[in-house]
Design an enzyme around this catalytic site. Structure first.
Site, PDB file in Angstrom:
ATOM      1  N   TYR A 146      -0.567 -35.386   8.197  1.00 14.54           N
ATOM      2  CA  TYR A 146      -2.228 -35.949   8.571  1.00 14.54           C
ATOM      3  C   TYR A 146      -2.473 -37.044   7.832  1.00 14.54           C
ATOM      4  O   TYR A 146      -2.344 -37.134   6.646  1.00 14.54           O
ATOM      5  CB  TYR A 146      -3.157 -34.809   7.916  1.00 14.54           C
ATOM      6  N   LYS A 173      -1.215 -35.493  12.946  1.00 17.65           N
ATOM      7  CA  LYS A 173      -2.544 -35.376  13.093  1.00 17.65           C
ATOM      8  C   LYS A 173      -3.103 -36.786  12.760  1.00 17.65           C
ATOM      9  O   LYS A 173      -3.158 -37.258  11.470  1.00 17.65           O
ATOM     10  CB  LYS A 173      -3.077 -34.334  12.027  1.00 17.65           C
TER      11      LYS A 173
END
Length: 319
Positions: A146, A173
């Site tokens: 992420y 992400k």
């Protein structure tokens, strides 16, 4: 690893963590189970979603190591295999990340979500070693990286290239600062065949197009309106990008505008607006743990009006 990549496609749903309204704000196990049952019973199965236990909207930053594992265990147990599960594994310690990876595998989650450690300005080489430590600890566990550039180092294109060398890094992400270099589009277009890209920039109508290739989408609406997320994925799969964009503008944007107003003028954190929306459709609720403040009284009316405007089903009458 191709199976894990395929499992990750659809809505990426961070489940808020409910607490008891007591001084110690203990975990509310019954409420958490009710959240998972609501999502699964509403159709968010493996064809449409991955559930994230103990992510940012799940208050990971205010929970102990043991509480984080307890939340993941409850979500896995209640979901009972109906939907893939990710566990938030963000931390400032590589040693703790390895412990989280081992625990995640034992619990039975499919993925862990990791970000560059915050507080210190770590180098990309630091982060690469950090991710490799988790990957080596549990080679069969899917890892979602992420890019939380607002709290830590922004990942460069070359860093994403190096992460692509790690076999069990299956998800990215992706969020990126907006500049003329089009960093978001650059990474999506070049790496969507290597990773399952999870759009965290709310560019769904664009990122889902074949030229960019995102196949998963961070969707807060699913916590109180699962049908919205199901429709989103159906529209993406039929290539109806105009309708996806309409959904974001007419039904998504009012939620995010209210969230940003609260963030600028009242309190910061994550998950607090999700929880209030969930309360207004009849699910149990709680505040987030401090320092995030309770918004349930101060923003009740504005939230109810927003939900009515965008057509949220099951919305209860405002007292």
């Amino acid at each position: 690893m191709d199976q894990l990549k395929k499992m990750l496609e659809g809505c990426y749903v961070t489940i808020p963590t409910p607490f008891h309204d007591t001084p110690d704000m203990e975990l509310n196990v019954q409420a958490l189970r009710a959240y998972v049952r609501f999502l699964v019973d509403s159709g968010l199965n493996g064809n449409y979603a991955t559930l994230l236990a103990g992510g940012a909207a799940g208050d990971f930053s205010t929970m102990s190591f043991e509480e984080r594992l307890q939340v993941a265990e409850i979500v896995v147990d209640e979901a009972a295999g109906a939907v893939p599960i990710a566990m938030g594994a963000q931390t400032t310690s590589t040693l703790e990340l390895v412990r989280l990876a081992h625990a995640a595998k034992r619990i039975g989650v499919d993925f862990i979500q990791v970000s560059c450690p915050f507080y210190f300005a770590h180098t990309e080489a630091d982060f690469e070693e950090y991710v490799r430590a988790a990957a080596d600890a549990e080679p069969e566990l899917g890892i979602i990286v992420y890019n939380t550039f607002w709290t830590s180092r922004d990942l460069s294109y070359s860093m994403v290239e190096r992460l692509a060398e790690i076999p069990n890094v299956v998800g990215l992400k992706w969020a990126a600062p907006r500049t003329d270099a089009m960093e978001f589009e650059d990474v999506c277009s070049h790496f969507s065949s290597r990773f399952t890209i999870i759009d965290n920039n709310l560019f769904f109508g664009l990122s889902a197009m074949p030229s960019l290739g995102a196949r998963a989408f961070e969707v807060h609406h699913c916590n109180f309106w699962p049908e919205w997320g199901i429709k989103l994925i159906d529209e993406v799969r039929t290539g109806n990008y105009a309708e996806v964009t309409r959904m974001l503008v007419e039904e998504g944007m009012p939620f995010y505008k209210l969230w940003m107003d609260i963030e600028r003028n009242y309190t910061s954190g994550d998950g607090y607006l999700d929880k209030l929306c969930m309360e207004l459709i009849g699910l149990p609720s709680s505040r987030c743990r401090p320092p995030t403040r309770d918004i349930r009284r101060t923003h009740h009316t504005a939230t109810h009006e927003m939900m009515k405007k965008i057509g949220v089903p099951r919305l209860r009458n405002s007292p």
